[in-house]
Design an enzyme around this catalytic site. Structure first.
Site, PDB file in Angstrom:
ATOM      1  N   LYS B  85      -1.009  -2.310  10.804  1.00  0.00           N
ATOM      2  CA  LYS B  85      -0.649  -3.313   9.798  1.00  0.00           C
ATOM      3  C   LYS B  85       0.802  -3.756   9.901  1.00  0.00           C
ATOM      4  O   LYS B  85       1.145  -4.888   9.587  1.00  0.00           O
ATOM      5  CB  LYS B  85      -0.939  -2.770   8.395  1.00  0.00           C
ATOM      6  CG  LYS B  85      -2.417  -2.578   8.093  1.00  0.00           C
ATOM      7  CD  LYS B  85      -3.156  -3.902   8.047  1.00  0.00           C
ATOM      8  CE  LYS B  85      -4.609  -3.740   7.615  1.00  0.00           C
ATOM      9  NZ  LYS B  85      -5.351  -5.015   7.724  1.00  0.00           N
ATOM     10  N   GLU B 107      -2.459  -8.307  -0.833  1.00  0.00           N
ATOM     11  CA  GLU B 107      -3.632  -7.557  -1.276  1.00  0.00           C
ATOM     12  C   GLU B 107      -3.731  -6.319  -0.408  1.00  0.00           C
ATOM     13  O   GLU B 107      -3.197  -6.294   0.696  1.00  0.00           O
ATOM     14  CB  GLU B 107      -4.893  -8.399  -1.114  1.00  0.00           C
ATOM     15  CG  GLU B 107      -5.489  -8.401   0.302  1.00  0.00           C
ATOM     16  CD  GLU B 107      -4.627  -9.077   1.369  1.00  0.00           C
ATOM     17  OE1 GLU B 107      -3.725  -9.848   0.990  1.00  0.00           O
ATOM     18  OE2 GLU B 107      -4.851  -8.817   2.574  1.00  0.00           O
ATOM     19  N   SER B 374      -6.716   2.271  15.213  1.00  0.00           N
ATOM     20  CA  SER B 374      -5.879   1.352  14.435  1.00  0.00           C
ATOM     21  C   SER B 374      -4.983   2.040  13.419  1.00  0.00           C
ATOM     22  O   SER B 374      -3.971   1.495  13.003  1.00  0.00           O
ATOM     23  CB  SER B 374      -6.764   0.318  13.745  1.00  0.00           C
ATOM     24  OG  SER B 374      -7.742   0.969  12.958  1.00  0.00           O
TER      25      SER B 374
END
Lengths: 267, 395
Positions: B85, B107, B374
């Site tokens: 992220k 969000e 990830s």
């Protein structure tokens, strides 16, 4: 079926702005909602703006979100909503603007939806999450079915885009008075006057103002700014919420409030 | 808009009028800066010195022995913040700064994107608000604490099932009322144009690095590249590096949840129908009328009923294939990687691993499979323990 042209034309001759309450169809249930909408017509609503509940209403604040949840829990569907509109229209021939989110129209099939909505008595369709950039997906089928198109203008809309929006609009321009979602506000936005003035210079299409209008003095200010109509949503919807389980008191509160606005608007 | 934001017929910008000028402003800023040498240099430094790029490509030998082919893990879990992220939050955060915005909103589902945004908010000195469903706040409380430590305000969202979809609804609503000074730092490769394009761009470092590293380490491209798909940001970042390599098979793994019965999963591409949600035309989990379904998954980060428009396009054109992994297989994969390699994978990434473990014995021994790891699984330890305890209780 009475058209916007007739209604707004008549009101312009009378020098009065249209009173346009908004309701979520079937809030809190089909029959109570029908009673409330009929009462609003009796209280002097010139046009009705009706919404079909959607699971993810991103343009709506908490009041209308909750109304949508109530309607869906009570079994509201798109088919039932069109039946509801037929019942309202049978009671009195008031123009009805439909306010929806795109996915419901898309899943129904745009052409079929427009044809059935027109047959049910709908005058116009406003899709909250469809801007003029993608208007072709709905505007063509809508006009072919005999529906007027309504698009929104907001305080941050540039003048050039305003012209394009007005050109794509055949019903009325839905002018959003504030940057934000639907909901009652204590103060009327200071941007209304300038916004309505700019629009009036650009187009002859009726200009109606909504979002954040909750008091007679707000309605008067909007009308003085030159608007052809005043749309009141969250305030009347909150009166449904406050009177759940007491349909008599609910209707009384709403007709009293709309009556006051109607008097304030001069009629 | 300069661009229609379409991937085939998917994507677009289905938003209320009030957001159009803001998205136009964002699109203009993105195209103005994304190749601007000053911007590229500043972001490159941050990615290297702050986030820790490049992330390793690791040959997981014990896992490879276990499945019978060669598995390479792209270690996005090693990055600062513990997930991919940060690639996107640094990129968009810097873009916000270049645009002169002073506040960030975002969000979050699992909390990884919220954490990435909170970190960048602290780094750039911007006031940050994170919208997070109340269900997710409960199941990802560690990330909530971390976000608050970085100075972000975490706003609980009650609507719907209190998950990612509801958090996006409220973030969009808030943005509508604060468009002038606030930048919406969108976390996944979905939502209205230009977000799918922006997020893909800032995540494309994953695929570009993985391709280069695979060539360096193996002397050839991988046979298969696998990534988990919720909204699809880590997957599109990984796939973007290999799209032009037609011999490389691309597989996206969605959340199969408890079962593929309605409401029990989040396998949008596997089981959904085309619709419009959160500004984009995409596959969507919905009922006959178009009301959006509730979803369920053991991983909060994949618990979303829509998916990025480019993935929809890759599915329809057949360039990528999409499958679902169920919760049980995901928990098994989580534990397997922990035991075999000493790595705790995020439950999201464990979906990709579950698919790979399902291929056990079905590929040649020298086949190369690159898996995007990830994120790391520290945040999920409590959930895994609880799931196992509940299952033992039922048995």
């Amino acid at each position: 079926m009475k058209s916007y042209r007739e209604v707004f034309g008549q009101l312009r001759r009378e020098g009065r702005a249209a009173l346009i309450p908004f309701f979520v169809i079937g809030d809190p249930d089909f029959e109570t909602s029908l009673g409330v909408v009929k009462a609003a017509v009796d209280a002097g609503a010139d046009v009705l703006e009706l919404g079909i509940a959607f699971s993810d209403p991103i343009a709506d604040g908490p009041t209308i979100q909750k109304a949508g949840i109530r309607a869906m829990r009570a079994g509201m569907t798109v088919a039932r909503a069109l039946e509801f509109i037929g019942r309202v229209k049978a009671y009195k021939d008031v123009p009805i603007g439909l306010l929806m989110y795109y996915n419901l129209v898309y899943q129904y099939g745009v052409e079929r939806f427009c044809v059935n909505a027109h047959a049910a008595g709908v005058n116009s369709i406003l899709v909250a999450d469809l801007s003029i950039d993608d208007a072709d997906e709905v505007a063509g089928p809508a006009r072919k079915a005999g529906l007027d198109t309504v698009f929104m203008v907001t305080p941050n809309t540039a003048e050039q885009r305003m012209t394009r929006i007005a050109a794509a609009t055949t019903g009325f321009v839905y002018t959003v008075s504030v940057l934000g979602v639907t909901g009652s506000r204590d103060e009327l936005s200071g941007q209304v006057e300038g916004l309505v003035g700019r629009l009036k210079r650009l187009t002859d299409v009726p200009v109606c103002v909504g979002f954040g209008i909750s008091r007679p003095e707000h309605a008067v200010a909007v009308a003085r700014a030159g608007a052809d109509g005043v749309i009141i949503g969250s305030k009347v919807v909150s009166m449904i919420e406050q009177n759940l389980g007491a349909p008599g008191a609910m209707k009384e509160a709403i007709t009293g409030f709309l009556g006051d606005i109607r008097v304030a608007l001069g009629g | 808009m300069k661009n229609r934001g379409r991937f085939g017929d998917f994507g677009g910008f289905y938003v209320p009028e009030v957001l159009i000028p803001v998205l136009e402003e964002l699109e203009a800023a993105f195209y103005r800066y994304y190749e601007d040498p000053r911007f590229v240099a500043a972001l490159g430094l941050l990615l290297r010195d702050y986030a820790g790029r490049p992330s390793p490509l690791y040959h997981a030998k014990r896992l490879s022995e276990h499945v019978g082919f060669q598995v390479y893990l792209k270690r996005e879990d090693c990055l600062h913040g513990g997930a991919h992220k940060v690639n996107n939050t640094l990129g968009q955060g810097l873009l916000a700064r270049y645009m002169g915005k002073t506040k960030l909103i975002a969000e979050t589902g699992a909390g990884q994107h919220g954490l990435g945004t909170a970190m960048v908010g602290a780094l750039l000195g911007m006031e940050t608000k994170i919208f997070m469903g109340v269900t997710d706040i409960e199941r990802q409380s560690v990330n909530v604490h971390k976000m608050r430590l970085h100075g972000a305000q975490v706003i609980g969202v009650e609507g719907g099932t209190g998950t990612l979809k509801d958090a996006i609804n409220d973030a969009l609503r808030y943005w509508t009322g604060h468009v002038t000074d606030t930048f919406y730092l969108f976390g996944s490769a979905c939502g209205p144009h230009p977000y799918p394009t922006i997020v893909r761009h800032f995540q494309s470092c994953i695929g570009a690095e993985a391709r280069r590293q695979c060539l360096e380490q193996c002397g050839r491209l991988p046979d298969t590249v696998v990534a988990c798909v919720g909204g699809g940001s880590n997957a599109i970042g990984m796939f973007s590096g290999f799209l032009a390599d037609e011999g490389v098979k691309l597989v996206g793994v969605e959340a199969g949840g408890r079962s593929l019965a309605q409401g029990r999963h989040a396998a949008t591409l596997v089981a959904g129908r085309v619709g419009v949600l959160h500004g984009a035309k995409a596959y969507l989990l919905q009922d006959e009328e178009g009301q959006v379904h509730e979803t369920e998954s053991v991983s909060a980060g994949l618990d979303y009923p829509a998916v990025g428009p480019e993935h929809c396009y890759l599915k329809d054109t057949g360039r990528a294939q999409y499958v679902a992994a169920g919760d049980e297989a995901v928990l098994d994969a989580f534990e397997a990687l922990a035991k075999l390699e000493g790595i705790l994978p995020a439950l999201e990434s464990s979906h990709a691993l579950a698919y790979v473990m399902g291929l056990k014995g079905r590929l040649d021994g020298d086949a190369i499979v690159v898996v995007n790891l990830s994120g790391r699984g520290d945040k999920d330890v409590g959930i895994v323990e609880k799931c196992r305890r509940d299952n033992l209780g039922q048995a």
